[in-house]
Design an enzyme around this catalytic site. Structure first.
Site, PDB file in Angstrom:
ATOM      1  N   PRO A   2      13.008  21.842  17.589  1.00 18.66           N
ATOM      2  CA  PRO A   2      14.079  22.382  18.409  1.00 18.66           C
ATOM      3  C   PRO A   2      13.706  23.461  19.411  1.00 18.66           C
ATOM      4  O   PRO A   2      13.136  24.479  19.059  1.00 18.66           O
ATOM      5  CB  PRO A   2      15.039  22.959  17.381  1.00 18.66           C
ATOM      6  CG  PRO A   2      14.285  23.041  16.103  1.00 18.66           C
ATOM      7  CD  PRO A   2      12.904  22.589  16.354  1.00 18.66           C
ATOM      8  N   GLU A   3      14.087  23.245  20.646  1.00 17.45           N
ATOM      9  CA  GLU A   3      14.238  24.304  21.625  1.00 17.45           C
ATOM     10  C   GLU A   3      15.737  24.387  21.896  1.00 17.45           C
ATOM     11  O   GLU A   3      16.516  23.738  21.187  1.00 17.45           O
ATOM     12  CB  GLU A   3      13.429  24.006  22.896  1.00 17.45           C
ATOM     13  CG  GLU A   3      11.932  24.028  22.633  1.00 17.45           C
ATOM     14  CD  GLU A   3      11.081  23.926  23.897  1.00 17.45           C
ATOM     15  OE1 GLU A   3      11.558  24.315  24.974  1.00 17.45           O
ATOM     16  OE2 GLU A   3       9.948  23.439  23.802  1.00 17.45           O
ATOM     17  N   LYS A  59      17.672  30.192  20.128  1.00 16.19           N
ATOM     18  CA  LYS A  59      17.430  29.137  19.139  1.00 16.19           C
ATOM     19  C   LYS A  59      18.047  29.473  17.780  1.00 16.19           C
ATOM     20  O   LYS A  59      17.797  28.789  16.801  1.00 16.19           O
ATOM     21  CB  LYS A  59      15.922  28.913  18.976  1.00 16.19           C
ATOM     22  CG  LYS A  59      15.216  28.568  20.288  1.00 16.19           C
ATOM     23  CD  LYS A  59      13.725  28.460  20.106  1.00 16.19           C
ATOM     24  CE  LYS A  59      12.999  28.515  21.443  1.00 16.19           C
ATOM     25  NZ  LYS A  59      11.540  28.583  21.293  1.00 16.19           N
ATOM     26  N   ARG A 111       8.341  21.640   6.863  1.00 16.62           N
ATOM     27  CA  ARG A 111       7.267  22.632   6.968  1.00 16.62           C
ATOM     28  C   ARG A 111       7.717  24.058   6.665  1.00 16.62           C
ATOM     29  O   ARG A 111       6.926  24.986   6.761  1.00 16.62           O
ATOM     30  CB  ARG A 111       6.626  22.539   8.342  1.00 16.62           C
ATOM     31  CG  ARG A 111       5.855  21.241   8.501  1.00 16.62           C
ATOM     32  CD  ARG A 111       5.296  21.081   9.883  1.00 16.62           C
ATOM     33  NE  ARG A 111       4.236  22.035  10.161  1.00 16.62           N
ATOM     34  CZ  ARG A 111       3.617  22.133  11.326  1.00 16.62           C
ATOM     35  NH1 ARG A 111       3.956  21.342  12.314  1.00 16.62           N
ATOM     36  NH2 ARG A 111       2.668  23.017  11.502  1.00 16.62           N
ATOM     37  N   ARG A 261      -0.929  28.086  22.607  1.00 20.33           N
ATOM     38  CA  ARG A 261      -0.198  26.836  22.808  1.00 20.33           C
ATOM     39  C   ARG A 261      -0.835  26.079  23.962  1.00 20.33           C
ATOM     40  O   ARG A 261      -1.539  26.668  24.775  1.00 20.33           O
ATOM     41  CB  ARG A 261       1.279  27.112  23.147  1.00 20.33           C
ATOM     42  CG  ARG A 261       1.921  28.181  22.304  1.00 20.33           C
ATOM     43  CD  ARG A 261       1.923  27.860  20.837  1.00 20.33           C
ATOM     44  NE  ARG A 261       2.669  26.661  20.528  1.00 20.33           N
ATOM     45  CZ  ARG A 261       3.976  26.618  20.371  1.00 20.33           C
ATOM     46  NH1 ARG A 261       4.692  27.697  20.475  1.00 20.33           N
ATOM     47  NH2 ARG A 261       4.563  25.483  20.087  1.00 20.33           N
TER      48      ARG A 261
END
Length: 271
Positions: A2-3, A59, A111, A261
């Site tokens: 999710p963003e 978020k 996770r 990233r």
DNA sequence: ACCGCTGTTCTCCG
DNA sequence: TCGGAGAACAGCGG
């Protein structure tokens, strides 16, 4: 997963599923998602409460229950909300709310990068991670001036600053890269050295990026589960497309590591 | 078998 | 105090 757009989707689903409903049981397994809080604290805080509203800040999801009770939810990288029948097992469920309609809303998070906190909403809103969030990346009043005020605070590279939730709330690795491509700005540029024309382009590009993501997402009216089909085509302009040609100038797209990233970009038309 | 990863937070270092 | 790098979390898919 999710963003901002995916979290907004989750917020809409949660509203349909849960607003006006009473939580008959709240159950959590001990896991780092709870940040050391005892599962029974979740139960005690939410059991018997009726959900009045769901808000999204960046978020984060903020659940307002009656009596001022609240829950704060972050989906992390792999978190997702699913609706099941009470009693139905759900793999990787870290917490669930059993409702008065025989349904259970699960936070499924293989996770365990997500987060669930409960307590008086006033206290949740004062938590540093929430209180320090920048303006929502989806805020229509985010224009060149507003962006200048946020990006002017730091000399870090643009891509890094856009992913900093205290600068702007909601963008992650994908949408930061996509917005910079749309604005034709290099991810390496210093954040505090943009002209007002460039800031204007960036503000518009952020809106377009999020709008595009919303549009390519199933709408939450149906009870569909949001899963990308395997083998589905990469819907992005540059993300994940190193080696392919730039959709604007045909130059090969590139990638490099930035802040741990991978950043994707076009070295020719992003300056 | 190995590597990378749509997120956050922490530590170490300069 | 700032900022960059790397690790940790933990499972899946290419």
């Amino acid at each position: 997963m999710p963003e901002l757009p995916e979290v907004e989707f989750a917020a809409r689903q949660l509203r349909r599923w849960m607003v006006g409903r009473r939580v008959e049981r709240a159950v959590a397994e001990p896991s780092r998602v709870l940040r050391g809080r005892a599962p029974r604290e979740i139960a005690r805080a939410l059991q018997g409460r009726r959900l009045e509203a769901v808000r999204r800040r960046g978020k984060y999801l903020l659940l307002d229950f009656d009596g001022g009770a609240g829950a704060l939810l972050h989906l992390g990288m792999t978190g997702k909300l699913v609706r099941r029948e009470v009693g139905e097992a759900e793999a990787y469920s870290r917490a669930r709310f059993e409702l008065d309609d025989r349904r259970a809303i699960h936070l499924r998070d293989p996770r365990k990068f997500g987060r669930l906190a409960v307590g008086p909403m006033a206290r949740l809103e004062r938590m540093k991670e929430v209180a320090a969030l920048g303006p929502d990346a989806n805020d229509p009043s985010l224009d060149a001036r507003a962006l200048a005020a946020r990006l002017g605070r730091t000399c870090r590279p643009l891509k890094i600053a856009l992913m900093d939730q205290r600068v702007l709330a909601g963008l992650g690795n994908i949408h930061a890269a996509e917005a910079l491509f749309r604005a034709q700005l290099s991810p390496k540029r210093r954040s505090d050295r943009l002209s007002s024309a460039q800031l204007g382009r960036l503000a518009a590009a952020i809106g377009e990026t999020i709008g595009f993501a919303f549009d390519s997402m199933p709408q939450a009216e149906a009870d569909i589960e949001y899963v990308e089909e395997p083998g589905a085509e990469n819907p992005f302009l540059v993300y994940g497309k190193a080696g392919e040609r730039c959709p604007r100038c045909r130059e090969p797209l590139r990638s490099f590591a930035q802040g741990g990233r991978t950043t994707f970009w076009c070295p020719r038309c992003q300056r």
